[in-house]
Design an enzyme around this catalytic site. Sequence first.
Site, mmCIF file in Angstrom:
data_model
loop_
_atom_site.group_PDB
_atom_site.id
_atom_site.type_symbol
_atom_site.label_atom_id
_atom_site.label_comp_id
_atom_site.label_asym_id
_atom_site.label_seq_id
_atom_site.Cartn_x
_atom_site.Cartn_y
_atom_site.Cartn_z
ATOM 1 N N TYR A 121 -5.349 14.019 -0.297
ATOM 2 C CA TYR A 121 -4.404 13.107 0.346
ATOM 3 C C TYR A 121 -3.214 13.885 0.937
ATOM 4 C CZ TYR A 121 -1.339 8.910 0.485
ATOM 5 O OH TYR A 121 -0.505 7.889 0.852
ATOM 6 N N LYS A 123 -2.123 14.040 4.819
ATOM 7 C CA LYS A 123 -0.821 13.492 5.210
ATOM 8 C C LYS A 123 0.069 14.538 5.876
ATOM 9 C CE LYS A 123 -1.126 9.157 4.110
ATOM 10 N NZ LYS A 123 -1.420 8.225 5.216
HETATM 11 P P1 NAD Z 1 -3.264 -0.669 1.035
HETATM 12 O O1 NAD Z 1 -4.384 -0.165 0.215
HETATM 13 O O2 NAD Z 1 -2.543 -1.892 0.595
HETATM 14 O O3 NAD Z 1 -3.768 -0.932 2.527
HETATM 15 C C1 NAD Z 1 -4.595 -0.040 3.198
HETATM 16 C C2 NAD Z 1 -5.587 -0.818 4.031
HETATM 17 O O4 NAD Z 1 -6.389 0.104 4.778
HETATM 18 C C3 NAD Z 1 -6.540 -1.676 3.196
HETATM 19 O O5 NAD Z 1 -6.466 -3.025 3.600
HETATM 20 C C4 NAD Z 1 -7.916 -1.086 3.488
HETATM 21 O O6 NAD Z 1 -8.958 -2.053 3.540
HETATM 22 C C5 NAD Z 1 -7.694 -0.453 4.842
HETATM 23 N N1 NAD Z 1 -8.686 0.590 5.120
HETATM 24 C C6 NAD Z 1 -9.170 1.530 4.276
HETATM 25 N N2 NAD Z 1 -10.067 2.296 4.887
HETATM 26 C C7 NAD Z 1 -10.183 1.841 6.153
HETATM 27 C C8 NAD Z 1 -10.940 2.241 7.262
HETATM 28 N N3 NAD Z 1 -11.794 3.274 7.191
HETATM 29 N N4 NAD Z 1 -10.808 1.562 8.427
HETATM 30 C C9 NAD Z 1 -9.960 0.507 8.502
HETATM 31 N N5 NAD Z 1 -9.220 0.069 7.475
HETATM 32 C C10 NAD Z 1 -9.314 0.743 6.313
HETATM 33 O O7 NAD Z 1 -2.247 0.553 1.187
HETATM 34 P P2 NAD Z 1 -0.713 0.639 1.662
HETATM 35 O O8 NAD Z 1 0.106 1.015 0.486
HETATM 36 O O9 NAD Z 1 -0.319 -0.533 2.467
HETATM 37 O O10 NAD Z 1 -0.766 1.955 2.572
HETATM 38 C C11 NAD Z 1 -0.742 1.944 3.982
HETATM 39 C C12 NAD Z 1 -0.528 3.345 4.466
HETATM 40 O O11 NAD Z 1 0.713 3.860 3.979
HETATM 41 C C13 NAD Z 1 -1.599 4.340 3.992
HETATM 42 O O12 NAD Z 1 -1.863 5.261 5.025
HETATM 43 C C14 NAD Z 1 -0.931 5.040 2.831
HETATM 44 O O13 NAD Z 1 -1.466 6.310 2.597
HETATM 45 C C15 NAD Z 1 0.498 5.095 3.330
HETATM 46 N N6 NAD Z 1 1.475 5.246 2.268
HETATM 47 C C16 NAD Z 1 1.771 4.218 1.434
HETATM 48 C C17 NAD Z 1 2.738 4.403 0.455
HETATM 49 C C18 NAD Z 1 3.149 3.284 -0.440
HETATM 50 O O14 NAD Z 1 4.154 3.455 -1.158
HETATM 51 N N7 NAD Z 1 2.459 2.152 -0.438
HETATM 52 C C19 NAD Z 1 3.372 5.641 0.297
HETATM 53 C C20 NAD Z 1 3.049 6.673 1.156
HETATM 54 C C21 NAD Z 1 2.108 6.464 2.149
#
Ligand code: NAD
Length: 305
Positions: A164, A168
Site C-alpha cells: 500500500y 501510495k
Molecule cells: P472504502 O473501502 O470505504 O472505499 C473504497 C471503495 O473502492 C469501495 O467502495 C470499493 O468497492 C471500491 N473499489 C475497490 N476496488 C475497486 C476497483 N478495482 N474498481 C472500482 N472500485 C473499487 O475506503 P475509503 O476509506 O473511503 O478510501 C478511499 C481512498 O482513500 C482509498 O484510495 C484509500 O486508500 C484512501 N485513504 C483513505 C484513508 C482513510 O482514512 N479512510 C486514509 C488514507 C488513504
Amino acid sequence: MTADLRWDGQTVIVTGAGQGLGRAYALFFGSRGANVVVNDLGAALTGVGADGEVADGVVKEIKAGGGSAVASYDSVQNGEKIVQTAIDRFGRIDVVINNAGILRDKSFRNMKDEDWYAVLGVHLDGAYKVTRAAWPFFRKQRYGRLINTSSATGLFGNFGQVNYGAAKMALIGFTKALAKEGQKYDILCNVVAPMAASRMTATVMTQRSSDQFDPTAVVPLVAVLTHRSAPDTGGIFEAGAGHFAKLRWQRSRGVILRPDDSYTAGAVLAKWDAVGDFSQSDIPDGPASMMAALEQGLQHDRNPP
Ligand code: NAD
C-alpha cells in the site's frame, strides 16, 4: 467554505464512490450541478468480489436530491470503460477523482506476490488506466482537474503496508509529473492524503475519532482543487477532521567532499551529522534546485565565510 462552488454542466468521475470517501465526494458533486459517474466495483476490502448495488445506492441518493448521476461497475483497472460511460452518458469529462482502493495488510515477510500485485493493481494501475483514458479529452478541451489519493502510509510508511505504501508514494510521482505535462492545458493535478472513518480505518479508529473523522470533512479540499478556480497543481495535501495542510520536501544543506577526501565511505560517515543537519535547509522544487544547492556549496567551500 465550499458554499458557493458549483460544477454545473461538468462531468465528474469518482472511482470507488459507493462508500466511504468516494461516496462523500459523489454526493457533494451531485448536489452542486455536476453529472457524476459513480464508479464502484463493490469489492470487499481485500478487493475480492463485486456488488453493483454499492454504486446503485449512491446514484439513487444523488437522484433523490435532484442531481444527475450514472453508475459504473467496472474495475478501475478497466479505466477506459469508466471514461466511456462518462462520454456515452454525459458527452464530456472534466474532473477525475482516483479514489478506489483496497487493502492487503501483512508484514513484508508474510506478503505474497498476489497481495503486492492486487494493491498496486487497484491503486496505481487503476489510477493510471482511468487517467490515461481521460487525458485525451482533457487535452482536447484544454481543461481538466485530477485528484489522486495518497495516504500517510505512502508519505511516512506503516508496518504491514509495504504494498500500500509503495502504491501510495508512486501516486505522488505520477501526479507531480502529470501536473507538469498538464499545466499549459489548464489540467491541474493534485494529491490528497485523507484521513477519514471508513471500513478501511474501522479497526484503528475509536468511536470518538470516527465521529470526528467523518468523510465529509475531506470534501472541501477536493472541492477547491477540482473547481475551475483551483489554486494549485502538483501539490500534496492532507485533510481530515477539519484539518487542511500542504506537504513539501526539505533538503538539508548537506556536505560537499573535496577530491582529497576521496569520497570514501569513511569520509561520508565522518560528516554524518552534517548530512542530516536540517538547521540550514532548503525547500527543493525541482531537479534544478539540486544543482543550485551544489553550486552554492562549492562557492561556500571556495570562499568560506
Ligand atoms: P472504502 O473501502 O470505504 O472505499 C473504497 C471503495 O473502492 C469501495 O467502495 C470499493 O468497492 C471500491 N473499489 C475497490 N476496488 C475497486 C476497483 N478495482 N474498481 C472500482 N472500485 C473499487 O475506503 P475509503 O476509506 O473511503 O478510501 C478511499 C481512498 O482513500 C482509498 O484510495 C484509500 O486508500 C484512501 N485513504 C483513505 C484513508 C482513510 O482514512 N479512510 C486514509 C488514507 C488513504
